[in-house]
Design an enzyme around this catalytic site. Structure first.
Site, PDB file in Angstrom:
ATOM      1  N   GLN A   1       0.789  -1.225   0.000  1.00  0.00           N
ATOM      2  CA  GLN A   1       0.000   0.000   0.000  1.00  0.00           C
ATOM      3  C   GLN A   1       0.826   1.283   0.000  1.00  0.00           C
ATOM      4  O   GLN A   1       0.314   2.338  -0.362  1.00  0.00           O
ATOM      5  CB  GLN A   1      -0.966  -0.008   1.192  1.00  0.00           C
ATOM      6  CG  GLN A   1      -2.026  -1.088   1.058  1.00  0.00           C
ATOM      7  CD  GLN A   1      -2.980  -1.124   2.238  1.00  0.00           C
ATOM      8  OE1 GLN A   1      -2.717  -1.781   3.238  1.00  0.00           O
ATOM      9  NE2 GLN A   1      -4.088  -0.420   2.148  1.00  0.00           N
TER      10      GLN A   1
ATOM     11  N   ARG B   1       3.589  -0.098  13.110  1.00  0.00           N
ATOM     12  CA  ARG B   1       3.234  -1.398  12.529  1.00  0.00           C
ATOM     13  C   ARG B   1       3.384  -1.318  11.011  1.00  0.00           C
ATOM     14  O   ARG B   1       2.773  -0.457  10.373  1.00  0.00           O
ATOM     15  CB  ARG B   1       1.789  -1.757  12.889  1.00  0.00           C
ATOM     16  CG  ARG B   1       1.279  -3.008  12.184  1.00  0.00           C
ATOM     17  CD  ARG B   1      -0.107  -3.416  12.669  1.00  0.00           C
ATOM     18  NE  ARG B   1      -0.541  -4.642  12.038  1.00  0.00           N
ATOM     19  CZ  ARG B   1      -1.505  -4.723  11.105  1.00  0.00           C
ATOM     20  NH1 ARG B   1      -2.160  -3.646  10.702  1.00  0.00           N
ATOM     21  NH2 ARG B   1      -1.814  -5.895  10.579  1.00  0.00           N
TER      22      ARG B   1
ATOM     23  N   HIS C   1       1.049  -9.318   4.721  1.00  0.00           N
ATOM     24  CA  HIS C   1      -0.158  -8.478   4.635  1.00  0.00           C
ATOM     25  C   HIS C   1      -0.668  -8.495   3.183  1.00  0.00           C
ATOM     26  O   HIS C   1      -0.438  -7.558   2.421  1.00  0.00           O
ATOM     27  CB  HIS C   1       0.185  -7.061   5.093  1.00  0.00           C
ATOM     28  CG  HIS C   1      -0.990  -6.161   5.345  1.00  0.00           C
ATOM     29  ND1 HIS C   1      -1.172  -5.489   6.540  1.00  0.00           N
ATOM     30  CD2 HIS C   1      -2.043  -5.798   4.575  1.00  0.00           C
ATOM     31  CE1 HIS C   1      -2.278  -4.754   6.482  1.00  0.00           C
ATOM     32  NE2 HIS C   1      -2.825  -4.922   5.298  1.00  0.00           N
TER      33      HIS C   1
ATOM     34  N   ASN D   1      -1.889 -10.720   8.414  1.00  0.00           N
ATOM     35  CA  ASN D   1      -2.898  -9.696   8.584  1.00  0.00           C
ATOM     36  C   ASN D   1      -4.222 -10.193   8.010  1.00  0.00           C
ATOM     37  O   ASN D   1      -4.295 -10.570   6.834  1.00  0.00           O
ATOM     38  CB  ASN D   1      -2.512  -8.414   7.845  1.00  0.00           C
ATOM     39  CG  ASN D   1      -3.610  -7.359   7.950  1.00  0.00           C
ATOM     40  OD1 ASN D   1      -3.859  -6.838   9.039  1.00  0.00           O
ATOM     41  ND2 ASN D   1      -4.287  -7.076   6.847  1.00  0.00           N
ATOM     42  N   GLU D   2      -5.247 -10.214   8.836  1.00  0.00           N
ATOM     43  CA  GLU D   2      -6.615 -10.525   8.404  1.00  0.00           C
ATOM     44  C   GLU D   2      -6.735 -11.737   7.487  1.00  0.00           C
ATOM     45  O   GLU D   2      -7.311 -11.649   6.403  1.00  0.00           O
ATOM     46  CB  GLU D   2      -7.232  -9.309   7.701  1.00  0.00           C
ATOM     47  CG  GLU D   2      -7.276  -8.065   8.555  1.00  0.00           C
ATOM     48  CD  GLU D   2      -8.112  -6.943   7.938  1.00  0.00           C
ATOM     49  OE1 GLU D   2      -8.384  -6.976   6.732  1.00  0.00           O
ATOM     50  OE2 GLU D   2      -8.506  -6.046   8.699  1.00  0.00           O
TER      51      GLU D   2
ATOM     52  N   ASN E   1      -8.184  -6.146  14.225  1.00  0.00           N
ATOM     53  CA  ASN E   1      -8.481  -4.982  13.390  1.00  0.00           C
ATOM     54  C   ASN E   1      -9.959  -4.677  13.554  1.00  0.00           C
ATOM     55  O   ASN E   1     -10.808  -5.501  13.218  1.00  0.00           O
ATOM     56  CB  ASN E   1      -8.156  -5.249  11.920  1.00  0.00           C
ATOM     57  CG  ASN E   1      -6.669  -5.305  11.665  1.00  0.00           C
ATOM     58  OD1 ASN E   1      -5.864  -5.083  12.587  1.00  0.00           O
ATOM     59  ND2 ASN E   1      -6.288  -5.587  10.436  1.00  0.00           N
TER      60      ASN E   1
ATOM     61  N   TYR F   1     -13.031  -2.054  12.857  1.00  0.00           N
ATOM     62  CA  TYR F   1     -13.530  -0.876  12.151  1.00  0.00           C
ATOM     63  C   TYR F   1     -15.011  -0.657  12.378  1.00  0.00           C
ATOM     64  O   TYR F   1     -15.461   0.455  12.531  1.00  0.00           O
ATOM     65  CB  TYR F   1     -13.294  -1.031  10.641  1.00  0.00           C
ATOM     66  CG  TYR F   1     -11.858  -0.870  10.220  1.00  0.00           C
ATOM     67  CD1 TYR F   1     -11.354   0.374   9.888  1.00  0.00           C
ATOM     68  CD2 TYR F   1     -10.999  -1.976  10.138  1.00  0.00           C
ATOM     69  CE1 TYR F   1     -10.037   0.537   9.488  1.00  0.00           C
ATOM     70  CE2 TYR F   1      -9.680  -1.818   9.741  1.00  0.00           C
ATOM     71  CZ  TYR F   1      -9.205  -0.562   9.420  1.00  0.00           C
ATOM     72  OH  TYR F   1      -7.892  -0.408   9.033  1.00  0.00           O
TER      73      TYR F   1
ATOM     74  N   GLU G   1      -5.423  -2.375  14.028  1.00  0.00           N
ATOM     75  CA  GLU G   1      -5.947  -1.357  13.105  1.00  0.00           C
ATOM     76  C   GLU G   1      -7.270  -0.836  13.614  1.00  0.00           C
ATOM     77  O   GLU G   1      -8.113  -1.600  14.091  1.00  0.00           O
ATOM     78  CB  GLU G   1      -6.208  -1.935  11.696  1.00  0.00           C
ATOM     79  CG  GLU G   1      -4.987  -2.174  10.875  1.00  0.00           C
ATOM     80  CD  GLU G   1      -5.291  -2.744   9.483  1.00  0.00           C
ATOM     81  OE1 GLU G   1      -6.374  -2.483   8.926  1.00  0.00           O
ATOM     82  OE2 GLU G   1      -4.419  -3.467   8.965  1.00  0.00           O
TER      83      GLU G   1
ATOM     84  N   TRP H   1      -5.014   3.104  11.789  1.00  0.00           N
ATOM     85  CA  TRP H   1      -4.833   2.887  10.360  1.00  0.00           C
ATOM     86  C   TRP H   1      -5.282   4.167   9.672  1.00  0.00           C
ATOM     87  O   TRP H   1      -6.463   4.454   9.697  1.00  0.00           O
ATOM     88  CB  TRP H   1      -5.654   1.686   9.849  1.00  0.00           C
ATOM     89  CG  TRP H   1      -5.335   1.447   8.408  1.00  0.00           C
ATOM     90  CD1 TRP H   1      -5.970   1.984   7.318  1.00  0.00           C
ATOM     91  CD2 TRP H   1      -4.249   0.657   7.906  1.00  0.00           C
ATOM     92  NE1 TRP H   1      -5.334   1.571   6.170  1.00  0.00           N
ATOM     93  CE2 TRP H   1      -4.285   0.765   6.503  1.00  0.00           C
ATOM     94  CE3 TRP H   1      -3.241  -0.112   8.498  1.00  0.00           C
ATOM     95  CZ2 TRP H   1      -3.351   0.126   5.685  1.00  0.00           C
ATOM     96  CZ3 TRP H   1      -2.326  -0.743   7.688  1.00  0.00           C
ATOM     97  CH2 TRP H   1      -2.394  -0.623   6.289  1.00  0.00           C
TER      98      TRP H   1
ATOM     99  N   GLU I   1      -5.480   1.992  -1.472  1.00  0.00           N
ATOM    100  CA  GLU I   1      -6.486   1.279  -0.685  1.00  0.00           C
ATOM    101  C   GLU I   1      -7.085   0.135  -1.518  1.00  0.00           C
ATOM    102  O   GLU I   1      -8.256   0.148  -1.881  1.00  0.00           O
ATOM    103  CB  GLU I   1      -7.543   2.265  -0.172  1.00  0.00           C
ATOM    104  CG  GLU I   1      -8.685   1.671   0.654  1.00  0.00           C
ATOM    105  CD  GLU I   1      -8.273   0.742   1.793  1.00  0.00           C
ATOM    106  OE1 GLU I   1      -7.285   1.036   2.481  1.00  0.00           O
ATOM    107  OE2 GLU I   1      -8.950  -0.296   1.976  1.00  0.00           O
TER     108      GLU I   1
HETATM  109  O1  LIG Z   1      -8.540  -4.780   3.628  1.00  0.00           O
HETATM  110  C1  LIG Z   1      -9.316  -4.518   4.490  1.00  0.00           C
HETATM  111  C2  LIG Z   1     -10.742  -4.261   4.237  1.00  0.00           C
HETATM  112  C3  LIG Z   1     -11.189  -4.337   3.000  1.00  0.00           C
HETATM  113  C4  LIG Z   1     -12.525  -4.110   2.532  1.00  0.00           C
HETATM  114  C5  LIG Z   1     -13.624  -3.977   3.341  1.00  0.00           C
HETATM  115  C6  LIG Z   1     -14.874  -3.771   2.830  1.00  0.00           C
HETATM  116  C7  LIG Z   1     -15.055  -3.690   1.459  1.00  0.00           C
HETATM  117  O2  LIG Z   1     -16.301  -3.470   0.918  1.00  0.00           O
HETATM  118  C8  LIG Z   1     -13.970  -3.838   0.629  1.00  0.00           C
HETATM  119  C9  LIG Z   1     -12.726  -4.046   1.165  1.00  0.00           C
HETATM  120  O3  LIG Z   1      -8.889  -4.500   5.762  1.00  0.00           O
HETATM  121  C10 LIG Z   1      -7.880  -3.699   6.354  1.00  0.00           C
HETATM  122  O4  LIG Z   1      -8.347  -2.423   6.424  1.00  0.00           O
HETATM  123  C11 LIG Z   1      -7.702  -1.318   5.817  1.00  0.00           C
HETATM  124  C12 LIG Z   1      -8.778  -0.364   5.350  1.00  0.00           C
HETATM  125  O5  LIG Z   1      -9.654  -0.981   4.454  1.00  0.00           O
HETATM  126  C13 LIG Z   1      -6.748  -1.769   4.737  1.00  0.00           C
HETATM  127  O6  LIG Z   1      -6.128  -0.664   4.141  1.00  0.00           O
HETATM  128  C14 LIG Z   1      -5.771  -2.726   5.361  1.00  0.00           C
HETATM  129  O7  LIG Z   1      -4.753  -3.087   4.500  1.00  0.00           O
HETATM  130  C15 LIG Z   1      -6.489  -3.981   5.825  1.00  0.00           C
HETATM  131  O8  LIG Z   1      -5.712  -4.652   6.789  1.00  0.00           O
END
Ligand SMILES: O=C(/C=C/c1ccc(O)cc1)O[C@@H]1O[C@H](CO)[C@@H](O)[C@H](O)[C@H]1O
Length: 510
Positions: free
Chosen positions: A42, A99, A144, A189-190, A330, A332, A403, A452, A459
């Protein structure tokens, strides 16, 4: 008596005011890690420099129609050349941890089928040494999302058990090179998100899926995510085993895994939806964590998936047991969860295999404020729920919020002021930290928190159209500008008293 009561009243009022309304650095231990996060693909750019091999994301982002704005990570933030400037931004913020992830194809351009690229090793050595010199602890993600394209071409990457050897080898190269200075490691990661995006909805490379989960030329959405996950779980265990046997004792570091941990709230107050929310957790977070803690998948996954869910041999179960020191989370957003066993639903290509439907809406009301990312609502109380849930289920194993952050959609009509006056992001971080602190006061062993992200970056599917940075980046000039949220975070870290959102006591640093 009256005056004692009065005094107690004033004391308790003070406690209430300072602990509930006013978030303060001192409410977290001095050793608490407060940081920012990034990932290699990224931000780094330099996609062909210094012998780096192609990654799956290099190839994918170069394929027409995959990324929203048609862009790719060839240059991204040019962090490969500007890392010192970016470390300066961290120093100004006052974080005590950073990180970041290691690009597998920069270190091993052809996986274990080629040489170690010493120039790649040297780049991460420079980053690690530079942050340590500023008193910033490295918190390193081994993988990642980006993997050498070679592994995909040779044997189908995560779909083959071969990859366990490759991941173990890569992890050991990293430990050998960096673990004298890196004390916080995470393997993946995830993995719970990337397996679904790669093999269920088919939106990430290698773009495999089947109907009705998505429209791909090949794949099997009800089978392949579980094979990929199985190989990732055993790859994780292989890496931790190597670390424990050869490095941990001498060096005293720790190792974990980072899970994408949405909170699932029942849509209706009925048993079916309460069970549906539990099932969604089983099919998402517990899917990876249960095998690592308890040696097997949640039983409801076996009931629903049958033979599509791989099994662990007794040898593998032994390898898995207690194979982590901490859980990375992580966090959100939060979603409502509806049962699809007794009600009919449209298929959801993320949570659908759990026989649930997720939505941000209940009786016409949204669960939280919308963000730049569709279906990602700001729901600050969700972080407390997730942390308390992990505390109960996994015996209060140490946790790090790896995150948490807020996205702004960007378009060409936005002015410079629109970009930096991110009051929504500032409030988002403030509010999530407040609920995180509440979980800590209830006994949850949370030891760190990473925003994050440091700077706007590539992205994934959204290219440069979604901005998560504490710093705005002008991708034409690569100029970085601190946003309001960067100033807020910095003030918070420096211990200024700040009420909700953007306070008046900004440090003169900015
Ligand atoms: O990559 C994802 C999430 C993706 C996603 C969710 C919902 C959608 O509709 C499409 C993609 O997780 C993390 O959330 C961040 C901010 O997104 C990313 O930039 C990070 O790299 C990652 O660890």
């Amino acid at each position: 008596m009256g005056s004692i009561h009065g005094l107690l009243f004033i004391l308790s009022l003070q406690f209430f005011v300072s602990n509930v309304y006013c978030l303060h650095r001192s409410q977290f231990k001095p050793s608490f890690l407060f940081g920012v996060g990034t990932s290699s693909y990224q931000i780094e750019g330099a996609y062909l420099e210094d012998n780096k091999g192609l990654s799956n994301w290099d190839v994918f982002a170069h394929t027409q129609g995959k990324i929203k704005d048609g862009c790719n990570g060839d240059i991204a933030d040019d962090h490969y050349h500007r890392y010192l400037e970016d470390i300066e931004l961290m120093t100004k913020l006052g974080v005590n941890s950073y990180r970041f992830s290691i690009s597998w194809s920069r270190i091993l351009p052809k996986g274990r089928f080629g040489d170690v690229n010493m120039r790649g090793i040297s780049f991460y050595n420079k980053v690690i040494d530079a942050i340590l010199a500023k008193g910033i602890e490295p918190f390193v993600t081994i993988n990642h999302f980006d993997i050498p394209q070679e592994l995909l071409d040779r044997y189908g990457a995560w779909l083959s058990a071969e990859i366990r050897k490759d991941f173990g080898y890569f992890a050991e190269v990293c430990f050998k090179a960096f673990s004298d200075r890196v004390k916080y490691w995470t393997t993946f990661n995830e993995p719970n998100l990337v397996t679904k995006f790669s093999y269920m909805s088919g939106k990430y490379p290698p773009g495999r899926c089947s109907s009705p989960f998505g429209n791909c030329t090949s794949g099997n959405s009800s089978l392949e995510p579980y094979i990929a996950a199985h190989n990732m779980i055993l790859s994780h265990a292989t890496a931790v085993d190597i670390y424990r046997k050869h490095y941990q004792e001498k060096q005293g570091g720790t190792i974990g895994i980072v899970i994408a941990a949405k909170w699932y709230e029942p849509l209706r107050n009925i048993t079916a939806d309460i069970l549906a929310a539990k099932r969604a957790m089983d099919f998402d977070h517990h899917w990876f964590l249960d095998p690592i803690f308890f040696g097997d998948y949640p039983s409801v996954m076996r009931q629903i998936l049958g033979p599509n869910l791989p099994t662990f041999t007794s040898e593998e179960k032994n390898l898995l047991k207690a194979k982590l020191d901490f859980i990375g989370i992580n966090q959100y957003t939060t979603t409502y969860t509806k049962d699809c066993i007794h009600s009919s639903c449209t298929i959801d290509n993320y949570d659908g295999n759990a026989l649930v439907f997720t939505t941000g809406e209940r009786n016409g009301n949204l669960i939280g404020t919308p963000t730049g990312l569709n279906n990602y609502y700001a729901v600050p109380w969700g972080i407390e729920k997730v942390v308390m849930h992990m505390k109960e289920r996994y015996n209060n194993t140490p946790m790090y919020i790896a995150e948490n952050g807020y996205s702004q959609a960007s378009n060409s009509s936005m002015t410079a002021a629109d970009f930096v006056n991110d009051i929504e992001r500032t409030n988002f971080i403030h509010d999530y930290l407040t609920y995180l602190n509440s979980a800590i006061r209830k006994g949850a062993d949370v030891r760190g928190y990473f925003v994050w992200t440091l700077i706007d970056n590539f992205e994934w599917l959204f290219g440069y159209t979604l901005r998560f940075g504490l710093h705005h980046v002008d991708f034409k000039t690569q100029e970085r500008t601190p946003r309001m949220s960067a100033k807020w975070y910095s003030n918070f870290l420096k211990g200024s008293k700040i009420a909700k959102g953007f306070g008046s006591e900004m440090s003169s640093e900015y």
